[in-house]
Scaffold this active site. Structure first.
Site, PDB file in Angstrom:
ATOM      1  N   ARG A 223       0.903  -1.087  -0.046  1.00  0.00           N
ATOM      2  CA  ARG A 223      -0.005  -0.036  -0.028  1.00  0.00           C
ATOM      3  C   ARG A 223       1.005   1.198  -0.111  1.00  0.00           C
ATOM      4  O   ARG A 223       1.754   1.274   0.490  1.00  0.00           O
ATOM      5  CB  ARG A 223      -0.894  -0.050   0.991  1.00  0.00           C
ATOM      6  CG  ARG A 223      -1.986  -1.120   1.161  1.00  0.00           C
ATOM      7  CD  ARG A 223      -3.003  -0.581   0.175  1.00  0.00           C
ATOM      8  NE  ARG A 223      -4.243  -1.634   0.015  1.00  0.00           N
ATOM      9  CZ  ARG A 223      -4.305  -2.442  -0.663  1.00  0.00           C
ATOM     10  NH1 ARG A 223      -3.584  -2.660  -1.628  1.00  0.00           N
ATOM     11  NH2 ARG A 223      -5.540  -3.247  -0.610  1.00  0.00           N
ATOM     12  N   HIS A 271      -1.829   1.162  -9.725  1.00  0.00           N
ATOM     13  CA  HIS A 271      -2.191   0.257  -8.587  1.00  0.00           C
ATOM     14  C   HIS A 271      -2.740  -1.092  -9.671  1.00  0.00           C
ATOM     15  O   HIS A 271      -3.865  -1.353  -9.530  1.00  0.00           O
ATOM     16  CB  HIS A 271      -3.380   0.768  -8.032  1.00  0.00           C
ATOM     17  CG  HIS A 271      -3.554  -0.059  -6.745  1.00  0.00           C
ATOM     18  ND1 HIS A 271      -4.040   0.553  -5.508  1.00  0.00           N
ATOM     19  CD2 HIS A 271      -3.699  -1.395  -6.650  1.00  0.00           C
ATOM     20  CE1 HIS A 271      -4.137  -0.419  -4.657  1.00  0.00           C
ATOM     21  NE2 HIS A 271      -3.940  -1.485  -5.214  1.00  0.00           N
TER      22      HIS A 271
END
Length: 308
Positions: A223, A271
């Site tokens: 993350r 992502h």
């Protein structure tokens, strides 16, 4: 019995088709055509806004549509409702492919050759065997273990670090805070696949980078909040780190003025390392739902106290 899908709309038709064929007894609904929310017992979603969850008085299980659950507000979901993360072959295969691509690109100096091409410079570099590189993975869960197993096929020297010890064939295992420093000391390429928790937020920082061998590279597919951006830029500019490949940032999308965009030793992707694939995820989720109906323990239910 009603199931509500409230996630990526583009993938919804595949979910609908699978449940219509394999579970016609279940009332599968797609947001916003949700009907009476009082009837919904199972929710498949990316996020859980408190005001929405409050409208689901019969909710029995929250199924996250992604592998991570750090985006979920646990306090919004009643304590008796299990939270289940998505662990399915499509997510795992995608992550293995992406990380393998990144590691091999770093190992074979692909980014150096891109710069050489831009400069029209024919400059061969020494080719090292995979066994001469040590790859370290932080986070030896389902994704990290699969990545390590694939990298083993190339012959890399492998090590893994986890909160609690996990053993994998051919991987030197490290565990706990006391073994983080010796783990880092041998990593030529560091891969972050940790869950995001209060303990791991900001873990990719100046102190950690200083423990790596000079010239090591970083791959962050965990993350964005694992990383302290300013510390990475400092480590790259000083030469402590040679390169960084980032598939995740904080925030997302990354603002156009952020220095990562222009830094010559940072490679960014939006992502996309791994995504839930309905064709492989729907069977896994349906079987888990059937387990719950039979009164059996759910697979991949998270421990709220740990955050994963």
């Amino acid at each position: 019995m009603s199931i509500l899908y409230r996630s990526d709309a583009a993938r919804a038709p595949a979910w609908v088709r699978y449940f219509a064929e394999h579970a016609p007894d279940l009332d599968f609904r797609v947001w916003p055509d949700a009907g009476d929310l009082d009837e919904v017992e199972y929710l498949i979603a990316w996020q859980a806004p408190a005001d929405f969850i409050a409208q689901l008085p019969r909710l029995k299980v929250f199924f996250s549509s992604g592998a991570g659950v750090d985006h979920v507000d646990f306090s919004a979901i009643p304590a008796h409702v299990p939270i289940v993360r998505m662990v399915e072959p499509g997510i795992i295969d995608g992550m293995v492919e992406y990380v393998s691509l990144c590691v091999l690109a770093l190992h074979r100096d692909f980014f150096d050759y891109l710069q050489a091409k831009a400069a029209r410079s024919w400059a061969p570099l020494k080719v090292l065997p995979a066994s001469a590189r040590t790859i370290g993975v932080m986070g030896m869960g389902s994704l990290g273990s699969a990545v390590l197993q694939r990298l083993a096929s190339y012959g890399f020297d492998l090590r893994g670090w986890n909160r609690s010890r996990r053993e994998l064939p051919g991987v030197e295992s490290f565990a706990g805070a006391e073994q983080l420093q010796p783990f880092l000391a041998g990593c030529d390429v560091l891969i972050c696949l940790l869950p995001l928790t209060p303990a791991t937020r900001g873990i990719l920082n100046r102190e950690l980078f200083s423990r790596l061998p000079a010239g090591a590279a970083l791959i962050n597919v965990g993350r964005g909040s694992h990383l302290v951006d300013a510390d990475l830029l400092e480590a790259l500019d000083s030469g402590q780190l040679s390169r960084a490949i980032l598939d995740v940032t904080e925030p997302e999308p990354l603002p156009v003025e952020h220095p990562f965009w222009a830094h010559p030793r940072v490679f960014l992707t939006p992502h996309v390392a791994s995504m839930t694939q309905p064709e492989s995820a729907a069977p896994i989720l349906l079987e888990n739902l059937r387990r719950h109906q039979r009164g059996e323990p759910l697979e991949d239910a998270i421990d709220r106290s740990r955050g994963y």
